[in-house]
Design a protein around this motif. Sequence first.
Motif, mmCIF file in Angstrom:
data_model
loop_
_atom_site.group_PDB
_atom_site.id
_atom_site.type_symbol
_atom_site.label_atom_id
_atom_site.label_comp_id
_atom_site.label_asym_id
_atom_site.label_seq_id
_atom_site.Cartn_x
_atom_site.Cartn_y
_atom_site.Cartn_z
ATOM 1 N N ARG A 20 -9.565 60.646 -91.219
ATOM 2 C CA ARG A 20 -8.693 61.817 -91.181
ATOM 3 C C ARG A 20 -9.259 62.943 -92.029
ATOM 4 N NH1 ARG A 20 -4.805 64.773 -93.423
ATOM 5 N NH2 ARG A 20 -4.660 63.767 -95.434
ATOM 6 N N GLU A 21 -9.719 62.599 -93.226
ATOM 7 C CA GLU A 21 -10.312 63.612 -94.101
ATOM 8 C C GLU A 21 -11.596 64.168 -93.491
ATOM 9 O OE1 GLU A 21 -7.729 61.078 -96.663
ATOM 10 O OE2 GLU A 21 -9.407 60.561 -95.368
ATOM 11 N N LEU A 22 -12.406 63.304 -92.909
ATOM 12 C CA LEU A 22 -13.659 63.746 -92.297
ATOM 13 C C LEU A 22 -13.391 64.779 -91.201
ATOM 14 C CD1 LEU A 22 -16.737 63.542 -92.046
ATOM 15 C CD2 LEU A 22 -16.379 61.653 -90.421
ATOM 16 N N ARG A 23 -12.411 64.524 -90.353
ATOM 17 C CA ARG A 23 -12.071 65.492 -89.288
ATOM 18 C C ARG A 23 -11.672 66.833 -89.889
ATOM 19 N NH1 ARG A 23 -9.753 61.051 -87.092
ATOM 20 N NH2 ARG A 23 -7.676 61.617 -87.791
ATOM 21 N N GLY A 24 -10.784 66.811 -90.868
ATOM 22 C CA GLY A 24 -10.308 68.054 -91.474
ATOM 23 C C GLY A 24 -11.394 68.795 -92.226
ATOM 24 N N LEU A 25 -12.215 68.069 -92.964
ATOM 25 C CA LEU A 25 -13.308 68.694 -93.717
ATOM 26 C C LEU A 25 -14.333 69.314 -92.776
ATOM 27 C CD1 LEU A 25 -13.663 66.003 -96.502
ATOM 28 C CD2 LEU A 25 -12.973 68.393 -96.857
ATOM 29 N N CYS A 26 -14.639 68.615 -91.682
ATOM 30 C CA CYS A 26 -15.577 69.169 -90.695
ATOM 31 C C CYS A 26 -15.013 70.437 -90.085
ATOM 32 C CB CYS A 26 -15.883 68.141 -89.605
ATOM 33 S SG CYS A 26 -17.009 66.823 -90.132
ATOM 34 N N GLU A 27 -13.731 70.445 -89.767
ATOM 35 C CA GLU A 27 -13.114 71.641 -89.173
ATOM 36 C C GLU A 27 -13.209 72.830 -90.132
ATOM 37 O OE1 GLU A 27 -8.807 73.286 -87.750
ATOM 38 O OE2 GLU A 27 -9.272 71.196 -87.276
ATOM 39 N N VAL A 28 -12.938 72.601 -91.408
ATOM 40 C CA VAL A 28 -13.014 73.689 -92.385
ATOM 41 C C VAL A 28 -14.449 74.196 -92.510
ATOM 42 C CG1 VAL A 28 -12.759 74.269 -94.836
ATOM 43 C CG2 VAL A 28 -10.947 73.008 -93.668
ATOM 44 N N LEU A 29 -15.409 73.289 -92.625
ATOM 45 C CA LEU A 29 -16.803 73.700 -92.774
ATOM 46 C C LEU A 29 -17.280 74.478 -91.546
ATOM 47 C CD1 LEU A 29 -19.502 73.735 -94.269
ATOM 48 C CD2 LEU A 29 -19.950 71.427 -93.355
ATOM 49 N N VAL A 30 -17.019 73.971 -90.358
ATOM 50 C CA VAL A 30 -17.445 74.662 -89.134
ATOM 51 C C VAL A 30 -16.794 76.038 -89.067
ATOM 52 C CG1 VAL A 30 -17.295 74.633 -86.608
ATOM 53 C CG2 VAL A 30 -18.017 72.573 -87.846
ATOM 54 N N ASP A 31 -15.496 76.129 -89.367
ATOM 55 C CA ASP A 31 -14.806 77.418 -89.321
ATOM 56 C C ASP A 31 -15.426 78.420 -90.292
ATOM 57 O OD1 ASP A 31 -12.369 79.185 -88.658
ATOM 58 O OD2 ASP A 31 -12.336 79.029 -90.846
ATOM 59 N N ALA A 71 -7.304 70.881 -100.016
ATOM 60 C CA ALA A 71 -6.026 71.587 -99.969
ATOM 61 C C ALA A 71 -5.408 71.283 -98.617
ATOM 62 C CB ALA A 71 -6.240 73.085 -100.134
ATOM 63 N N GLU A 72 -4.161 70.844 -98.648
ATOM 64 C CA GLU A 72 -3.448 70.535 -97.415
ATOM 65 C C GLU A 72 -2.237 71.449 -97.299
ATOM 66 O OE1 GLU A 72 -4.428 65.790 -97.130
ATOM 67 O OE2 GLU A 72 -2.859 66.431 -98.507
ATOM 68 N N ASP A 73 -1.963 71.885 -96.066
ATOM 69 C CA ASP A 73 -0.781 72.719 -95.852
ATOM 70 C C ASP A 73 0.452 71.815 -95.734
ATOM 71 O OD1 ASP A 73 -0.789 71.692 -93.235
ATOM 72 O OD2 ASP A 73 -1.482 73.568 -92.344
ATOM 73 N N ALA A 74 1.601 72.404 -95.454
ATOM 74 C CA ALA A 74 2.862 71.658 -95.404
ATOM 75 C C ALA A 74 2.841 70.547 -94.354
ATOM 76 C CB ALA A 74 4.021 72.621 -95.153
ATOM 77 N N SER A 75 2.018 70.704 -93.303
ATOM 78 C CA SER A 75 1.946 69.672 -92.265
ATOM 79 C C SER A 75 0.922 68.583 -92.593
ATOM 80 C CB SER A 75 1.598 70.318 -90.919
ATOM 81 O OG SER A 75 0.254 70.778 -90.925
ATOM 82 N N GLY A 76 0.219 68.723 -93.711
ATOM 83 C CA GLY A 76 -0.787 67.740 -94.096
ATOM 84 C C GLY A 76 -2.175 68.042 -93.579
ATOM 85 N N GLU A 77 -2.334 69.187 -92.907
ATOM 86 C CA GLU A 77 -3.649 69.572 -92.386
ATOM 87 C C GLU A 77 -4.533 70.090 -93.524
ATOM 88 O OE1 GLU A 77 -5.657 72.718 -89.225
ATOM 89 O OE2 GLU A 77 -3.480 72.634 -89.426
ATOM 90 N N ILE A 78 -5.786 69.661 -93.555
ATOM 91 C CA ILE A 78 -6.737 70.143 -94.558
ATOM 92 C C ILE A 78 -7.112 71.576 -94.208
ATOM 93 C CG2 ILE A 78 -9.062 69.880 -95.518
ATOM 94 C CD1 ILE A 78 -8.694 66.842 -95.194
#
Length: 183
Positions: A20-31, A71-78
């Motif tokens: 789960r963390e890997l998916r979110g971290l990858c999304e942030v880095l790519v963005d 950092a996670e938002d209210a929905s738990g998304e990184i």
Amino acid sequence: MRGNEMSAIRIRSLSSIGERELRGLCEVLVDCVEGGASVSFMWPMTQAKAQAFWGSTAQALERGERLVFVAEDASGEIVGTAQIVLGLPENQPHRADLAKMLVHRKARRHGVGEALLIAAEQGARAAGKSLLVLDTASDAAERLYVRQGWQRCGRIPDYALLPDGAYCDTVVYYKNLAVSCAA
């Protein structure tokens, strides 16, 4: 930091990087890279490059060479991340580097960077570090660092490349954590 936004952001120190963390971290880095951030990667920024980076970061985390905060938002998304690099030469046991402080474009200007910076500084203190160093190519980030008491050392021209291949300057900062604790 703005009260409503601060309560909506949760900062977490990772002990490992799961799927789960890997998916979110990858999304942030790519963005961030796709948005033009100079954070070691060139266009096109692929999921494979992001996964390889976070895979090596996970190994460094497991070896105790890095601290990784999300950092996670209210929905738990990184929506953001920052690292403290602890694995430095033996003649620098007192210091660490702040690295890869990234905030997803949709979460910027909501206190995420400030919350990550505070958590990273606290993590470095807890790890026994008294001096932090960072470099940034972002003017927006520079304002945050100055507000949080970081001292500017200087600008290095043409230090790195932006993701599109253009040269960019970097600014080096430091923060003496021992002094800022007493202040």
